[in-house]
Design a protein around this motif. Structure first.
Motif, PDB file in Angstrom:
ATOM      1  N   LYS A   1       0.723  -1.352   0.281  1.00  0.00           N
ATOM      2  CA  LYS A   1       0.092   0.104   0.044  1.00  0.00           C
ATOM      3  C   LYS A   1       0.869   1.388  -0.115  1.00  0.00           C
ATOM      4  O   LYS A   1       0.523   2.168  -0.747  1.00  0.00           O
ATOM      5  CB  LYS A   1      -0.999   0.028   1.234  1.00  0.00           C
TER       6      LYS A   1
ATOM      7  N   LYS B   1      -7.688  -2.212  -2.990  1.00  0.00           N
ATOM      8  CA  LYS B   1      -9.130  -2.141  -3.128  1.00  0.00           C
ATOM      9  C   LYS B   1      -9.309  -3.036  -4.397  1.00  0.00           C
ATOM     10  O   LYS B   1     -10.211  -3.764  -4.345  1.00  0.00           O
ATOM     11  CB  LYS B   1      -9.769  -0.870  -3.384  1.00  0.00           C
ATOM     12  N   ARG B   2      -8.291  -3.076  -5.419  1.00  0.00           N
ATOM     13  CA  ARG B   2      -8.541  -4.043  -6.758  1.00  0.00           C
ATOM     14  C   ARG B   2      -7.752  -5.017  -6.589  1.00  0.00           C
ATOM     15  O   ARG B   2      -7.820  -6.238  -7.005  1.00  0.00           O
ATOM     16  CB  ARG B   2      -8.226  -2.842  -7.930  1.00  0.00           C
TER      17      ARG B   2
END
Length: 432
Positions: free
Chosen positions: A369, A376-377
């Motif tokens: 991240k 999220k994907r």
């Protein structure tokens, strides 16, 4: 035709800046040229024309037509010969005056100059050349200039103009020769491709010359681009991106622009657009174009004859991944760079960061991240040290529904499983 006499420069600017709005010019300049102290301005390789550059800056161009007079009668064009619209034509001196005064006031960082065809292609190209020549020599303007080449103009005019411009472009107009014959019968694919080939050839020759003579004049140093109108003719997305792929390969273009068709004329050969211009389709084509240029996708990987159009509910990369679930999940600790590029949520920069970071230690989802991975994907398609971030099903329908927002999911269900009825207990919200 409305004939304008004794028109002032501001009146011309109003008409010709509005007439230029259908020419797409939001691109990075692609060239660095420092001012030498004897002229006005310089050129940096950043974004222009109300677009955001890589460093976050929003930079602008003066975007105008030399003239909106035109001898051609393209059915989709507001400036076609048969339209009764106010007409105006700048002189080269007037364009120079506007460019310099706007630049001095810090309104712009460059010029985008296009034109209708006044009398014939040669006369129009000569006026464009005169404008650039005055700007560079009399006014010593050293800022960015993007000029449209006029198909059918003499090769020597294109060459002379190319040594004064930073970028040149020739509009392809429509994806296929058949569509061009139908909607723009005065134009031919051969006349459009000829200057594109000339510009490409002379750019390559100029690069070779510069290796020998460092101070040789530069020919179109920022490269060339083109534009296609999307939605005016029935080509599929596969046909459109295949044409773009061919242009990149054969003409070494910097960009292909996709312009959603805007209905400005009434004509039996033009489509009705009750929902307005196909802006979402244009957006998907730009996303696919990005995948072909930077993510090493081919057109025939993204679409096929069995599925010739993009899913409007999902970006092309996610859509491709859902159709190739046998390739996932990908282990980020050992996947090569090209494989990482194909994971939704992982971009060019984050893929490089992953490859570099894993040489020094193990990777975690929190670390991914911080590297810029959009979890999220990506969470449905990757593992870290053999583990998923949390339990997910590698199932197309399950992933699709989780990727879509609540509103998109409702629209997807309606469009996928049944036709919308006026007697539905709910109706989609209509935005003004």
């Amino acid at each position: 035709m409305v004939i304008q006499e004794e028109m002032g420069i501001l009146d011309k600017l109003t008409i010709l800046s509005d007439a230029a709005k259908y020419d797409v010019a939001c691109t990075s300049s692609g060239v660095d040229r420092q001012g030498d102290g004897t002229g006005i301005g310089n050129c940096v390789a950043s974004g222009i024309c109300h677009s955001f550059s890589a460093d976050g800056r929003c930079i602008t161009l003066l975007k105008i037509l030399l003239t909106n007079e035109c001898v051609f009668d393209c059915k989709y064009c507001i400036n076609r010969a048969s339209n009764d619209v106010p007409r105006a034509t700048f002189t080269p001196e007037e364009i120079c005056h506007l460019t310099i005064e706007f630049y001095r006031r810090n309104y712009i960082e460059g010029l985008f100059l296009s034109s209708g065809v006044l009398r014939n292609p040669n006369d129009t190209m000569e006026l464009l050349y005169q404008t650039l020549y005055l700007l560079r020599t009399k006014y010593h303007f050293q800022g960015y200039i993007h000029v449209k080449s006029i198909p059918g103009a003499a090769a020597e005019l294109v060459e002379k103009t190319g040594y004064l411009a930073d970028r040149m472009s020739v509009n392809l107009e429509l994806p296929t020769a058949e569509s061009l014959r139908k909607l723009a019968p005065h134009k031919t694919r051969r006349a459009i491709l000829a200057p594109m080939r000339q510009i490409q050839t002379q750019m390559e020759e100029n690069k070779n010359e510069l290796t020998v003579y460092k101070k040789a004049p530069r020919f179109v140093p920022a490269g060339q681009s083109t534009q296609m109108i999307i939605g005016a003719t029935p080509e599929s997305d596969l046909q459109i991106i295949s044409v773009a792929e061919s242009l990149y390969q054969k003409f070494n273009l910097k960009r292909v622009f996709y312009s959603a068709f805007v209905s400005v004329n009434e004509d039996a050969d033009l489509p009705m657009l009750p929902g307005g211009p196909p802006l979402l389709r244009e957006h998907r084509l730009y996303q696919a174009d990005w995948l072909m240029r930077f993510y090493k996708f081919r057109a025939d990987e993204l679409l096929s004859d069995q599925r010739p159009n993009f899913n409007v509910f999902l970006d092309p990369k996610c859509d491709w991944a859902l159709g190739h679930l046998e390739r996932f999940p990908v282990e980020v600790a050992n996947a090569d760079y090209d494989t990482l590029l194909r994971v939704p949520g992982i971009g060019v920069k984050s893929a490089r960061r992953i490859v570099n970071a894993r040489r020094f230690g193990s990777l975690s989802f929190e670390g991914l991240k911080k590297m810029g991975v959009v979890l999220k994907r990506a969470v449905y398609f990757i593992t870290c040290e053999g583990k998923l971030m949390y339990p997910v099903k590698l199932d197309e329908d399950y992933i699709l529904r989780n990727l879509l927002s609540d509103r998109e999911r409702k629209d997807y269900e309606v469009n996928t499983y049944r036709q919308l009825s006026l007697f539905d207990p709910w109706m989609p919200e209509v935005k003004p």
